[in-house]
Design an enzyme around this catalytic site. Structure first.
Site, PDB file in Angstrom:
ATOM      1  N   ASP A 266       0.821  -1.258  -0.092  1.00 31.18           N
ATOM      2  CA  ASP A 266      -0.023  -0.096  -0.034  1.00 31.18           C
ATOM      3  C   ASP A 266       1.000   1.138   0.078  1.00 31.18           C
ATOM      4  O   ASP A 266       2.092   1.337  -0.042  1.00 31.18           O
ATOM      5  CB  ASP A 266      -0.975  -0.062   1.169  1.00 31.18           C
ATOM      6  CG  ASP A 266      -2.225   0.790   1.149  1.00 31.18           C
ATOM      7  OD1 ASP A 266      -3.289   0.506   1.573  1.00 31.18           O
ATOM      8  OD2 ASP A 266      -2.067   1.895   0.182  1.00 31.18           O
ATOM      9  N   TRP A 267       0.312   2.304  -0.153  1.00 30.39           N
ATOM     10  CA  TRP A 267       1.038   3.552  -0.390  1.00 30.39           C
ATOM     11  C   TRP A 267       2.077   3.886   0.889  1.00 30.39           C
ATOM     12  O   TRP A 267       1.485   4.139   1.845  1.00 30.39           O
ATOM     13  CB  TRP A 267       0.247   4.778  -0.510  1.00 30.39           C
ATOM     14  CG  TRP A 267       0.711   6.248  -0.654  1.00 30.39           C
ATOM     15  CD1 TRP A 267       1.589   6.718   0.248  1.00 30.39           C
ATOM     16  CD2 TRP A 267       0.383   7.098  -1.667  1.00 30.39           C
ATOM     17  NE1 TRP A 267       1.671   8.044  -0.419  1.00 30.39           N
ATOM     18  CE2 TRP A 267       1.040   8.077  -1.493  1.00 30.39           C
ATOM     19  CE3 TRP A 267      -0.577   6.847  -2.789  1.00 30.39           C
ATOM     20  CZ2 TRP A 267       0.938   9.296  -2.242  1.00 30.39           C
ATOM     21  CZ3 TRP A 267      -0.403   8.286  -3.876  1.00 30.39           C
ATOM     22  CH2 TRP A 267       0.204   9.027  -3.516  1.00 30.39           C
TER      23      TRP A 267
END
Ligand code: GLC
Length: 720
Positions: A266-267
């Protein structure tokens, strides 16, 4: 593995291979028109433009022209002409926005869910998207967490069905040829929906058995349906951040589940291994993440800045990089990008397809099926000859798309005001805000009271600003803002019927709303066509059929409260229960205000003649459960018949109920149908204390009903 891809990889330098493992957002590609420039984002990330021209995928591109321009530029500069992958968050629609997934879950309509994903994929594909970061299949039991709106709810069986339906819709059967589809990326692996305290990104603490029994099935279902990618979660799982968790990725996902697709963080989650406290710097974060199995690092540069050194120092084998590169190249090949790097991107077709009337019609239909009627004391459906005062912060608000609504524009959303006007024209409708979402002026209130005085019926449009849920949208207080509670009380003093429509991304504590409303309609964030869909229901053009897939707590103090809970050793309500020393609250009921599976309609149904084909079954001889459902009202309707099981004695404690099946049945007034469910031994399996997944002989109870509370029971036995 495809020989051509292996030979392509063998031509790649180490820098070029490592470049495939980073995903950057579009600004990195837009700024540098001539490659000497270092744009702002690159400076911030400490990378140079060589990283950009060797990068493997792009986050968040939107629009065919933008994607074509970036890809064209990239192919000019990338030495081996390796095309970029374009990935975006197309979660509940691309530009035609469907209800938020928690609402879609309440439709219990798998076909329509699949159709909405197919439409989202088509709009995204013609706009140049190759992969969507969806479905989000995190099981949720805590409405304090803002991202419950993104899940289909609290039940792993139902979430699994929706996961499969969404993957089928996004991917179709042959993405290489079918450029109207996109690859899906199931997220967030794993158990992101169980953060302590409902606070986003917080610790997740559970046994491996609970993880496998309750939280993992929907991810597995998405992968069994062919989801091409997995996104790692921000949270820890058993003390190790998911993004650095080898047991979770290499041992479970790769080795046990045989997943050979691409894993993306994820980011920023790779670099977050440092604040998590399992990496002392970006180099160690890169080491832990690549060893654990993350192929693509999203939006941080630990890999590109450290993997080369880690290989040269012998800390990791270049083979680990090669594995990841080949999986990424394989996905590009599967999407047909080596033959056509622009794939489905088509600016002309985009104009025609995106937000088409046909797509909006499906969004309207899905919204009418996702909305849940929670209370109705003979006030709904409304009659067009009546005069209405539409009051509340959502009366004319277009903030009804909800979080993660991608490229959807609020300007395209049909508000409740517009929706009601389509039914009423202007003469029968007075509109006043009464208050904003969290603030109020005296003039707003006075205007509302004036409008209400002239009306036969008050239609209240209340709710949460869409920023109050979604990512990082956790709340400790899940009641409506006080100004809205004050508004409803003031209006109640007028003694007129009140229909309350709610726009929110989570189950709310409805005290202060439910007792003052003659009807309560849970509209969630209903999407682009929300206003007309709500009007369709309020005026009876559609008979409500939505059923909750996440419990509405009586108060936040009960959380987590969910239907498939255990009995405990001192269950409240047991025949021999003591007065005090039982599992209860002194200040609250144990039960939620509205249970899983609950939803009303404009007609009534009876369930009769529940019966089993036999009261004993074996693995070889399943049995059939049948019930006769009759529409005893005056309107045709769709009832979602739910089938639950209870295992009375297990090797570990077993839930009081578990959803094992459901069927949607359309019935005309006075029509009745026999609804049957097969009970198989496989449905009775569970994870034992040694993690073995199997069934035990013994006694069970089958339940059938319109929700998880109001059920009829019949016993049966599994013989071994
Ligand atoms: C976010 C979300 C994830 C999303 C990603 C890319 O932080 O957690 O669901 O896909 O970033 O936008």
């Amino acid at each position: 593995m495809n020989k051509n891809l292996v030979s392509l990889m063998e031509k790649m330098t180490l820098d070029e291979k490592i470049g495939q493992l980073i995903q950057l957002a579009t600004p990195f590609y837009m700024g540098a028109t001539d490659r000497g420039q270092i744009t702002g984002p690159m400076v911030g990330m400490g990378i140079d433009d060589n990283v950009v021209l060797n990068s493997g995928s792009v986050l968040g591109a939107s629009g065919a022209n933008e994607v074509i321009n970036i890809q064209q530029q990239h192919l000019k500069e990338n030495r081996l002409g390796i095309p970029l992958l374009f990935m975006s968050d197309v979660v509940h629609g691309y530009k035609t926005i469907f209800p938020v997934p928690l609402a879609i879950g309440c439709s219990w309509d798998l076909e329509l869910a699949e159709k909405s994903a197919e439409i989202a994929a088509y709009e995204a594909a013609v706009s140049g998207v190759h992969v969507t970061f969806a479905p989000m299949v995190d099981l949720v039991r805590d409405p304090r967490w803002g991202r419950v709106m993104e899940s289909t709810g609290e039940d792993s069986y139902l979430n699994s069905q929706f996961a499969k339906a969404q993957v089928r819709g996004f991917q179709g059967t042959d993405m290489t040829k079918d450029h109207k589809r996109v690859a899906s990326c199931v997220k967030h692996f794993a158990a992101y929906g169980a953060p302590e305290g409902g606070r986003d990104y917080n610790t997740v603490n559970m046994s491996e058995r609970e993880l496998r029994e309750t939280y993992l099935p929907a991810y597995k279902a998405a992968l069994n349906a062919g989801s091409e990618m997995v996104m790692t979660a921000f949270n820890t799982v058993d003390g190790i951040p998911a993004t650095g968790n080898k047991q979770l990725m290499r041992d479970l996902l790769r080795d046990e589940w045989n997943f050979d697709g691409v894993i993306i963080s994820d980011w920023g989650a790779v670099k977050e291994l440092i604040p998590h406290g399992i990496a002392s710097d970006e180099k160690e974060a890169a080491l832990k993440a690549i060893k654990a199995g993350v192929d693509i690092e999203m939006m941080t540069a630990c890999y590109v800045k450290n993997l080369k050194e880690l290989i040269n120092n012998g800390d990791i084998d270049e083979g680990l990089i090669n594995e990841s590169v080949l999986r990424i190249l394989q996905l590009k090949q599967k999407l047909g990008l080596f033959d056509n790097p622009y794939r489905g991107a088509d600016a002309r077709l985009e104009q025609e397809v995106v937000m088409s009337d046909a797509h909006r019609q499906v969004s309207r239909e899905l919204a009418t099926k996702s909305i849940v009627l929670l209370k109705n004391e003979a006030i709904l459906p409304l009659h067009k000859h009546q005069k209405f005062a539409l009051i509340g912060p959502f009366a004319s608000s277009n903030d009804i798309l909800g979080p993660w609504s991608g490229l959807g524009s609020k300007d395209d959303a049909i508000t409740m005001n517009e929706g009601l006007r389509t039914k009423l024209g202007d003469s029968h409708l007075l509109v006043a805000k009464g208050c904003d979402v969290e603030t109020r002026t005296d003039s707003q209130l006075n205007e509302a009271l004036l409008a209400a005085k002239d009306a036969d019926v008050i239609v209240l449009a209340l709710g949460e600003d869409s920023e109050m849920s979604g990512e990082a949208g956790s709340l400790t207080d899940i009641r409506l803002p006080q100004v809205q509670l004050d508004l409803i009380k003031k209006l109640k003093e007028l003694g007129k019927p009140i229909v309350t429509v709610l726009f929110n991304g989570r189950p709310l504590d409805l005290h202060g709303v439910i007792e003052h409303s003659d009807a309560v309609v849970e509209a969630w964030y209903p999407g682009t066509e929300g206003g007309v869909a709500i009007a369709d229901l309020l005026f009876g053009d559609v008979n409500p059929s939505g059923k909750l897939t996440m419990s509405f707590p009586d108060s936040v103090g009960q959380v987590p409260v969910y239907y498939n809970h255990f009995n405990t050793g001192r269950p409240k309500g047991a025949p021999d229960a003591q007065e005090r020393y039982i599992s209860q609250y002194l200040d609250s009921p144990n039960e939620p205000l509205f249970p899983f599976g609950y939803g009303l309609g404009y007609t009534t149904y009876t369930y009769n003649n529940m019966r089993l084909s036999a009261t004993e079954m074996t693995a070889e001889k399943p049995i059939t459960l049948t019930v006769t459902v009759k529409n005893t009202g005056s309107k045709a309707g769709v009832e979602t018949v739910q089938f639950y099981i209870r295992d009375l004695v297990g090797e570990v404690v077993r839930p009081l109920k578990e959803l094992k099946g459901f069927k949607k049945v359309h019935l005309q007034p006075n029509e009745e149908k026999e609804i049957s469910f097969t009970i198989s031994e496989k449905q009775l399996r569970y994870h034992h204390s040694n993690l073995e997944f199997s069934s035990d002989s013994g006694k069970f109870i089958a339940y059938i009903g319109p929700n998880s509370r109001d059920v009829q029971a019949i016993p049966f036995e599994l013989l071994k």
